[in-house]
Design a protein around this motif. Structure first.
Motif, PDB file in Angstrom:
ATOM      1  N   HIS A   1      -4.924  -6.134   9.244  1.00 54.11           N
ATOM      2  CA  HIS A   1      -5.429  -6.851   7.332  1.00 54.11           C
ATOM      3  C   HIS A   1      -4.257  -6.805   6.834  1.00 54.11           C
ATOM      4  O   HIS A   1      -3.223  -6.447   5.994  1.00 54.11           O
TER       5      HIS A   1
ATOM      6  N   TYR B   1      -1.123  -0.289  -5.670  1.00 54.49           N
ATOM      7  CA  TYR B   1      -2.902  -0.744  -6.322  1.00 54.49           C
ATOM      8  C   TYR B   1      -2.581   0.101  -7.394  1.00 54.49           C
ATOM      9  O   TYR B   1      -3.825   0.989  -7.629  1.00 54.49           O
TER      10      TYR B   1
ATOM     11  N   TYR C   1       0.481  -1.179   0.215  1.00 52.50           N
ATOM     12  CA  TYR C   1      -0.107  -0.090   0.242  1.00 52.50           C
ATOM     13  C   TYR C   1       0.872   1.044  -0.059  1.00 52.50           C
ATOM     14  O   TYR C   1       0.341   2.492   0.379  1.00 52.50           O
TER      15      TYR C   1
ATOM     16  N   TRP D   1      -6.536   2.353   9.336  1.00 50.32           N
ATOM     17  CA  TRP D   1      -6.701   1.357   8.051  1.00 50.32           C
ATOM     18  C   TRP D   1      -5.054   1.298   8.159  1.00 50.32           C
ATOM     19  O   TRP D   1      -3.947   1.585   8.343  1.00 50.32           O
TER      20      TRP D   1
ATOM     21  N   ASN E   1      -9.215 -10.160   5.371  1.00 53.17           N
ATOM     22  CA  ASN E   1      -8.807  -9.984   4.419  1.00 53.17           C
ATOM     23  C   ASN E   1      -6.946 -10.084   4.321  1.00 53.17           C
ATOM     24  O   ASN E   1      -6.258  -9.959   3.773  1.00 53.17           O
TER      25      ASN E   1
ATOM     26  N   GLU F   1      -2.457  -8.507   4.335  1.00 55.09           N
ATOM     27  CA  GLU F   1      -3.369  -9.157   3.302  1.00 55.09           C
ATOM     28  C   GLU F   1      -2.051 -10.054   1.869  1.00 55.09           C
ATOM     29  O   GLU F   1      -2.374 -10.880   1.591  1.00 55.09           O
TER      30      GLU F   1
ATOM     31  N   GLU G   1     -13.838  -4.505   5.282  1.00 54.10           N
ATOM     32  CA  GLU G   1     -13.961  -5.494   4.790  1.00 54.10           C
ATOM     33  C   GLU G   1     -14.125  -7.438   5.644  1.00 54.10           C
ATOM     34  O   GLU G   1     -13.365  -7.067   6.422  1.00 54.10           O
TER      35      GLU G   1
HETATM   36 FE   LIG Z   1      -6.022  -4.448   0.539  1.00 55.20          FE
END
Ligand SMILES: [Fe+2]
Length: 747
Positions: free
Chosen positions: A500, A417, A377, A454, A528, A502, A639
């Motif tokens: 998270h 992303y 990210y 987040w 997730n 991931e 999520e």
């Molecule tokens: Fe994600």
């Protein structure tokens, strides 16, 4: 922008962490802090940090440090690279932004006296060659026919010093009716030399007299060849692929096969001269070339079909800043999450890092900081660039100072992303640069209205909760797990995941699984997780690769034939598509997402099983769990993961609570679940839109408990940490810390 980064994310006592800082003011103050909570949401616990005494604290001189992004290849000059008279220069190219302005395909160019040769895409989008004699004469020849984007071309320039003929070839592989993009043009020129002694040979960029990178190219280049005489078209054809023919050995100066040594920065010259170059800023490799037949999907099966490098004008690997200060972690610094806080005037930044425990000093609890996911990210541009972000959130998205800065400073690099400026997906991400969304106080576009719940700041809600409840814990990063495998986790009675987690390398996946199979206990505090398969580079530090294959929630798609990563040659994509769904690790896996309002959990019959009694101690039979929280007012949000026996949820797992039926239609089933599109994929109707709380025992008295929602962490602090989300989390933690075995029927 006052900002910085460190050369490593974690270190145990006794080891050094170097900090690099950009400060445009005369000086800045550094202060080490222990980070407790990074979320600035006024409805939550607030930002909490504790200053730490350190020799690095205090005033430091400021200096501006810039980043040079854009990938290219450089081959050092030397006597064997000299082409003063006649020459040929050829390559296959697949330009992606031919209309962008001048872009260099290949150049051995000394800008100070305008000497040398350059093969470029001109400002008009057509192929052009430049020849400078260093005495003031510069000859330019153009095909004057714009190249098409995303098409392969054979391109070449030849110069015969005896006849002074300059020739330029622009030959598309695919021909279309009514498109005129093929040309061979010749011109007699006055120059008789192209000497550029001292200038390196560069592909995909060159340098101005002032040293700046210019002509940064977007697109693929394959098989560039340089010869010391004007080759015929037939001779050039024999050089396009394969080894240098015997008849041309004396003429060929360099024949760079980009398919060789694909997993390194080296660019290998297959000619007798061995003029190897190096790729800078990590352009994409293991990219299919002009000769790709479509029959081979794995570059390891036919590497010569993957002879292209895809260059981008916004690639970045290592910012290569000068070191401003170094912290040698003292023995007195306990394992945890820290940051170097930097302040200059009203400017402020934090460079977070982790102190891992000294061997033998481990506590009972480890928090596994999902640093691989932070890297994926890193510096994401979704707020500015994703047109979907407001649709999936059901609200307007604010920009914080970091998002605004990153939108204007693309040289700080992209996340996995984002898409590059030419629209292709970003498959590499490095932490050797400031990662401005891995920061206390950062407001993420995804983390709920008014919140920054987040990734990094969501995870500090977990460390804050541990601290508020008086638990001592160590912090490890994904990189520690990747490097050390199960050995990194074995000392711990309980491992807590982030909110998270991931992205996982095979080493991380097998390391965690081995820990669980040997009696480890895992609390999965998010959702997730264990989703995308990544690779860390085998030799270069601080960089991961993600290939977004097949399906899954993704912001770009890997191109056909490019599903195998360049770092290790392994097949990318979802772990689920490789027989290892997240349910195999944590009992639940990604099922739905949405970003508006959250839901509570309701107890299911399994929650009354005696094995689950410890989880629900103090919780009423009909009590809603988590009908509060910083994320949309509920603990099940953002999520969501669900249990599914067919995807690997163990047969004896207890599915104890679910949020099924509580979600809006902003929440939608994830694409990997959808074989055909149909009405009713939203939360109001679809039963796959839910978070399932599960518990199961593993071999040797290990155990797993999963919350299955990213928003869970945002409910922990509600009402001064006195709430049923906090209670359940602590019930599980206490039981997992208790060495008593789990006996079926009498937990
Ligand atoms: Fe994600």
């Amino acid at each position: 922008m006052l900002c910085g980064y460190s050369d490593r994310l974690s270190a145990p006592p006794g080891q050094a962490i170097r900090f690099m800082v950009n400060c445009e003011r005369p000086s800045y103050e550094a202060q080490l802090v222990r980070l407790i909570c990074g979320d600035s949401n006024p409805m939550g616990p607030g930002v909490k940090e504790a200053p730490i005494d350190s020799p690095v604290n205090g005033a430091h001189p400021g200096r501006a440090q810039a980043i040079e992004s854009g990938s290219y290849v450089e081959v050092d000059d030397g006597p064997r690279l000299e082409v003063a008279g006649s020459f040929s220069l050829q390559a296959m190219i697949w330009p992606t932004t031919p209309a962008k302005g001048e872009q260099v395909i290949a150049a051995k160019w000394r800008d100070a006296d305008r000497a040398g040769i350059a093969l470029v895409i001109g400002g008009d989008g057509a192929l052009a060659a430049r020849l400078g004699d260093g005495r003031g004469r510069v000859e330019t020849l153009s095909t004057q026919k714009p190249l098409l984007a995303h098409e392969w071309y054979f391109v070449a320039v030849t110069f015969d010093a005896a006849t002074r003929e300059l020739a330029l070839y622009q030959e598309p592989l695919a021909r279309y009716l009514r498109v005129d993009d093929a040309a061979v043009v010749r011109a007699a020129v006055a120059a008789d030399r192209a000497g550029a002694t001292g200038a390196p040979l560069m592909f995909a960029a060159c340098r101005t007299a002032g040293g700046a990178l210019s002509g940064r190219y977007n697109g693929k280049i394959e098989g560039p060849r340089l010869a010391n005489r004007a080759l015929t078209r037939t001779e050039m054809e024999t050089l396009r692929t394969g080894p240098v023919p015997t008849s041309l050995v004396g003429a060929v100066v360099g024949a760079w096969d980009f398919w060789r040594d694909m997993s390194s920065e080296r660019v290998t010259d297959a000619s007798a001269n061995l003029l190897h170059g190096r790729a800078v800023n990590m352009p994409a490799r293991a990219m299919k070339g002009a000769s790709w037949t479509g029959e081979v999907m794995d570059w390891k099966q036919a590497p010569e079909q993957y002879g292209a490098i895809h260059f981008h004008d916004d690639d970045l690997y290592d910012a290569r800043w000068q070191v401003d200060f170094t912290l040698t972690v003292p023995a007195s610094m306990k394992s945890g999450l820290y940051a170097a806080r930097l302040r200059a005037g009203e400017e402020e930044d934090y460079v977070p890092f982790v102190v891992t425990p000294a061997p033998g000093q481990e506590k009972a609890i480890a928090f596994l900081l999902p640093s691989a996911s932070y890297m994926a990210y890193a510096n994401e541009h979704m707020a500015a660039n994703s047109p979907l972000i407001e649709l999936v959130s059901g609200r307007l998205i604010p920009f914080d100072k970091y998002s605004l800065f990153l939108n204007e400073h693309r040289e700080y690099g992209l996340s996995c992303y984002d898409s590059h400026s030419d629209g292709s997906g970003v498959c590499y991400s490095s932490r050797l640069r400031p990662i401005l969304n891995m920061r206390p106080k950062h407001i993420s576009s995804l983390g709920g209205a008014g919140s920054s719940l987040w990734q990094f700041n969501a995870d500090t809600h977990i460390t804050d909760w541990l601290e508020a409840n008086g638990y001592e814990f160590d912090v490890l990063t994904d990189e520690d797990l990747h490097d050390r495998g199960a050995a990194a986790l074995m000392p711990y009675r309980v491992v807590l995941s982030g909110s998270h987690p991931e992205y996982h390398s095979p080493e991380m996946w097998t390391g965690l699984k081995a820990y669980l199979d040997r009696g480890g206990r895992l609390m999965s505090l998010g959702a997730n997780g264990w989703y995308w398969k990544i690779a860390y580079h085998p030799t270069l530090p601080g960089v991961i690769e993600v290939r977004r294959n097949e399906d899954g929630v993704r912001t770009w798609a890997a191109e056909p034939g490019e599903y195998y990563g360049s770092f290790t040659g392994s097949y990318g994509g979802l772990w689920r598509r490789q027989g290892r769904p997240p349910q195999m690790i944590v009992g639940t896996g990604f099922s739905a997402q949405g970003f508006d309002v959250s839901a509570p959990y309701r107890r299911l019959p399994d929650s009354f099983d005696p094995r689950a009694a410890f989880v629900f101690e103090g919780i009423g039979d009909g009590e809603l769990i988590g009908d509060f929280g910083l994320i949309g007012g509920g603990a099940a949000g953002l999520e969501l993961d669900r249990a599914d026996r067919l995807l690997g949820t163990p047969p004896h797992a207890l599915v104890m609570a679910t949020s099924k039926g509580g979600h809006t239609d902003i929440y939608l089933v994830v694409p990997e679940e959808v074989l055909a599109t149909y009405p009713g994929l939203g939360g109001a109707e679809n039963e796959l839109v839910r978070a399932d709380m599960v518990f199961f025992e593993t071999l040797d008295d290990g155990a797993v408990w999963s919350a299955s929602s990213i928003a869970w962490s945002g409910s922990l602090s509600h009402n001064g940490y006195r709430n049923n989300v906090s209670r359940i989390t602590e019930n599980v933690l206490k039981r997992f810390l208790d060495p008593r075995p789990f006996v079926t029927g009498q937990s």
